[in-house]
Motif scaffolding. Sequence first.
Motif, PDB file in Angstrom:
ATOM      1  N   GLY A   1       1.000  -1.097   0.127  1.00 32.48           N
ATOM      2  CA  GLY A   1       0.020   0.046  -0.135  1.00 32.48           C
ATOM      3  C   GLY A   1       0.896   1.380   0.008  1.00 32.48           C
ATOM      4  N   HIS A   2       0.237   2.378   0.109  1.00 27.65           N
ATOM      5  CA  HIS A   2       0.976   3.614  -0.011  1.00 27.65           C
ATOM      6  C   HIS A   2       2.024   3.695   1.084  1.00 27.65           C
ATOM      7  CE1 HIS A   2      -3.215   5.317  -1.725  1.00 27.65           C
ATOM      8  NE2 HIS A   2      -2.280   4.677  -2.522  1.00 27.65           N
ATOM      9  N   MET A   3       2.953   4.246   0.900  1.00 29.01           N
ATOM     10  CA  MET A   3       3.963   4.592   1.731  1.00 29.01           C
ATOM     11  C   MET A   3       4.388   6.046   1.992  1.00 29.01           C
ATOM     12  SD  MET A   3       4.938   1.300   2.903  1.00 29.01           S
ATOM     13  CE  MET A   3       6.572   1.385   3.534  1.00 29.01           C
ATOM     14  N   ILE A   4       4.625   6.644   0.721  1.00 27.35           N
ATOM     15  CA  ILE A   4       5.126   8.069   0.703  1.00 27.35           C
ATOM     16  C   ILE A   4       4.332   8.695  -0.144  1.00 27.35           C
ATOM     17  CG2 ILE A   4       6.997   9.718   0.500  1.00 27.35           C
ATOM     18  CD1 ILE A   4       9.183   7.354   0.851  1.00 27.35           C
ATOM     19  N   THR A   5       3.606   9.847   0.372  1.00 28.17           N
ATOM     20  CA  THR A   5       2.684  10.618  -0.094  1.00 28.17           C
ATOM     21  C   THR A   5       1.915  11.941   0.424  1.00 28.17           C
ATOM     22  OG1 THR A   5       0.307  10.689  -1.481  1.00 28.17           O
ATOM     23  CG2 THR A   5       0.721   9.161   0.504  1.00 28.17           C
ATOM     24  N   PRO A   6       1.884  12.674  -0.365  1.00 29.20           N
ATOM     25  CA  PRO A   6       1.198  14.093   0.264  1.00 29.20           C
ATOM     26  C   PRO A   6      -0.090  13.686   0.896  1.00 29.20           C
ATOM     27  CG  PRO A   6       1.421  14.453  -1.847  1.00 29.20           C
ATOM     28  CD  PRO A   6       2.030  13.264  -1.638  1.00 29.20           C
TER      29      PRO A   6
ATOM     30  N   GLY B   1       5.338  16.770  -8.779  1.00 34.32           N
ATOM     31  CA  GLY B   1       6.200  15.660  -9.033  1.00 34.32           C
ATOM     32  C   GLY B   1       6.885  15.106  -8.138  1.00 34.32           C
ATOM     33  N   SER B   2       6.360  15.568  -6.712  1.00 36.96           N
ATOM     34  CA  SER B   2       7.114  15.062  -5.593  1.00 36.96           C
ATOM     35  C   SER B   2       6.006  14.087  -4.753  1.00 36.96           C
ATOM     36  CB  SER B   2       7.617  16.362  -4.658  1.00 36.96           C
ATOM     37  OG  SER B   2       8.115  15.682  -3.507  1.00 36.96           O
ATOM     38  N   CYS B   3       6.578  13.179  -4.180  1.00 35.73           N
ATOM     39  CA  CYS B   3       5.790  12.176  -3.371  1.00 35.73           C
ATOM     40  C   CYS B   3       5.733  12.913  -1.779  1.00 35.73           C
ATOM     41  CB  CYS B   3       6.030  10.850  -3.626  1.00 35.73           C
ATOM     42  SG  CYS B   3       7.702  10.176  -3.193  1.00 35.73           S
ATOM     43  N   GLN B   4       6.739  13.632  -1.714  1.00 34.79           N
ATOM     44  CA  GLN B   4       6.766  14.398  -0.460  1.00 34.79           C
ATOM     45  C   GLN B   4       7.023  13.698   0.916  1.00 34.79           C
ATOM     46  OE1 GLN B   4       3.434  17.332  -2.088  1.00 34.79           O
ATOM     47  NE2 GLN B   4       4.654  18.081  -0.455  1.00 34.79           N
ATOM     48  N   ALA B   5       5.988  13.014   1.561  1.00 35.39           N
ATOM     49  CA  ALA B   5       6.292  12.666   2.976  1.00 35.39           C
ATOM     50  C   ALA B   5       5.873  11.160   3.318  1.00 35.39           C
ATOM     51  CB  ALA B   5       5.479  13.730   3.892  1.00 35.39           C
ATOM     52  N   PRO B   6       6.505  10.620   4.175  1.00 34.44           N
ATOM     53  CA  PRO B   6       6.050   9.236   4.499  1.00 34.44           C
ATOM     54  C   PRO B   6       4.894   9.234   5.624  1.00 34.44           C
ATOM     55  CG  PRO B   6       8.577   9.664   5.177  1.00 34.44           C
ATOM     56  CD  PRO B   6       8.062  11.091   4.929  1.00 34.44           C
ATOM     57  N   LEU B   7       4.020   8.296   5.261  1.00 37.08           N
ATOM     58  CA  LEU B   7       2.748   8.240   6.229  1.00 37.08           C
ATOM     59  C   LEU B   7       3.335   8.222   7.650  1.00 37.08           C
ATOM     60  CD1 LEU B   7       0.669   5.873   3.937  1.00 37.08           C
ATOM     61  CD2 LEU B   7       0.531   8.179   4.063  1.00 37.08           C
ATOM     62  N   PRO B   8       2.570   8.220   8.434  1.00 36.31           N
ATOM     63  CA  PRO B   8       2.606   8.043   9.910  1.00 36.31           C
ATOM     64  C   PRO B   8       3.021   6.386  10.006  1.00 36.31           C
ATOM     65  CG  PRO B   8       0.999   9.581   9.853  1.00 36.31           C
ATOM     66  CD  PRO B   8       1.318   8.973   8.392  1.00 36.31           C
ATOM     67  N   GLY B   9       4.185   6.243  10.961  1.00 39.05           N
ATOM     68  CA  GLY B   9       4.566   4.845  10.984  1.00 39.05           C
ATOM     69  C   GLY B   9       5.422   4.216   9.986  1.00 39.05           C
TER      70      GLY B   9
END
Length: 656
Positions: A426-431, A441-449
């Motif tokens: 599943g998603h790992m890094i996304t705004p 163009g940037s996925c920006q930030a890791p999800l909490p955890g």
Amino acid sequence: MSSTIESVLQETRAFPPPEAFVKQANISGMAAYEAMCNEAERDFEGFWARLARENLLWHKPFTRILDESNAPFFKWFEDGELNASYNCLDRHLKTQPDKIAIVFEADDGKVTHVTYRQLYEKVCQFANGLKKRGIAKGDRVLIYMPMSVEAIVAMQACARIGATHSVVFGGFSAKSVQERIVDAGAVAVITADGQFRGGKEIPLKPAIDEALAMGGCEAIKSVVVYKRTGTSIPMTAPRDAWWSDVVAGQPTDCEPTWVGAEHPLFILYTSGSTGKPKGVQHSTGGYLLHAMITMKWVFDIKPKDIFWCTADVGWVTGHTYIAYGPLAVGTTQVVFEGVPTYPDAGRFWKMIQDHKVNIFYTAPTAIRSLIKAGGDLPKNYDLKSLRILGSVGEPINPEAWRWYYETVGGSRCPIVDTWWQTETGGHMITPLPGVHALKPGSCQAPLPGVIADIVDETGHSVGNGKGGILVIKKPWPSMIRTIWGDPERFKKSYFPEDFQGKYYLAGDGATKDEKGNITIMGRIDDVLNVSGHRLGTMEIESALVSNSKLVAEAAVVGRPDDLTGEAVVAFVVTKGPRPSGEEAKAMANELRAWVAKEIGSIAKPKDIRFGDNLPKTRSGKIMRRLLRSIAKGEAITQDVSTLENPAILDQLKQNL
């Protein structure tokens, strides 16, 4: 050799979420996001345990959270028991049985609505039919189906009886199917007579017959065939049975088979650098948890939302964000059989308008092809229902991002540019749509955890403003458990000794800007070393596509060069007709100058080749390995049966 990747394409624009959006978001504002990140940092296991208890329905509650004793073969919630299908369907029967679960639009435009109760009954009948044919807990079942309600029913029915499914994309060749049957040790196949795509009928069952005749498939005792096209096909009794006969007279209830949280829910094959497919094995509990929380966090799902993910169930996106995630959170989703350009390039926009889609999730390849097919077309449709846009599958170049944001989303819909993989589940890094000011163009930030970092070849963090290798430093619940039947390859591929065997190696190069925003720069093997400068191919592709007057699509690879070590080779699809002769030479020079202006002369392509399109699989993925072979002048020995357009290879071999 430099141990960081240079980021030379600077993107400074930022698009904060509207205040009204932030107020209603499931994760509302930066403070809420940081509080969750801090909770995970303070008590990592407790954070994930809380989410697992709050989101999943457990038949037997877990007492153990994370077992790291046999790293990297991590186990999550191991002593708990649950069932994925029960979590997706039964949980809604008391609260919203008549809510529409699936709005299915066929290739020809016919629309079918399926409620949660109807879907539950279809799954139970099919699960009972599979059991009657001798399929049991722990068996592997290969699914080779068109995009359909039945494909989802087949996956859910396998999960319901504890069988492990392995979905193979309906565009793969018979040989690919045979290899996967043998590797998984499958005992049954679920398929259809054929499928419709773009007005064309494509046979499916004949590929299964061919695969089974190749040998090594003797364990297959049952082939179930869904009648989609009605074309006459040979059926081998007693092995083959029509879907309608399998479900006839079966009860509409089926007690779920309770399995341990670590029970393999599915195996999904992904291409490896060696060419031999890797069977990525996912668990039940941890995988389903991630599917649910990302629906809530990333897509900000609300009870009345209409969600549409355009992926095929043959890919991981179609598993997590069609077959499991949307159903587990009880949303209404659109499922589409066809292609975005049939009967015309307005198909996606018309469907968003007709079904009042709120959340639209598609791939950059689709976005770029729709720009080429008609960049102004979305303006002819009412897209006001849209609330969130999503991007998946590869990095999206800033120019395509801007078009998506402005023309499709009316400059009001946050874009969640999601980085994840078959292996991550599943998603790992996304705004997050209610948190981050978006950077194109940037996925920006890791999800909490999710503890992500960018490191050099020795495993040390490179810090902000630099590039390197993307790693995940701690296990997470939905991670790959092993490569089916090949634990050594799993360790070597994802937990290499270079990183003390403890970091998950994503295989992607990435960079962090001064604010800590992460941008993916392409695969590590898509990083070019030109005159000692390490450049990500994605950046050069973005620079080329930003010439919106000339370029519709571009792919960049490297080839050995005596002078510079590696030379940049660009394959370009133009906005107008493909140039030739002197016109092609002039355009190539113009594009070299453009790249020099956008990035610097170091990144100028030495070789530019023009094609009517790029070599892609039927799912739209660019086959960069083939482009590398063409760039080096090598003979192509790989199987090209999965290509949508094999003839394009000869066109791209022509030098200017």
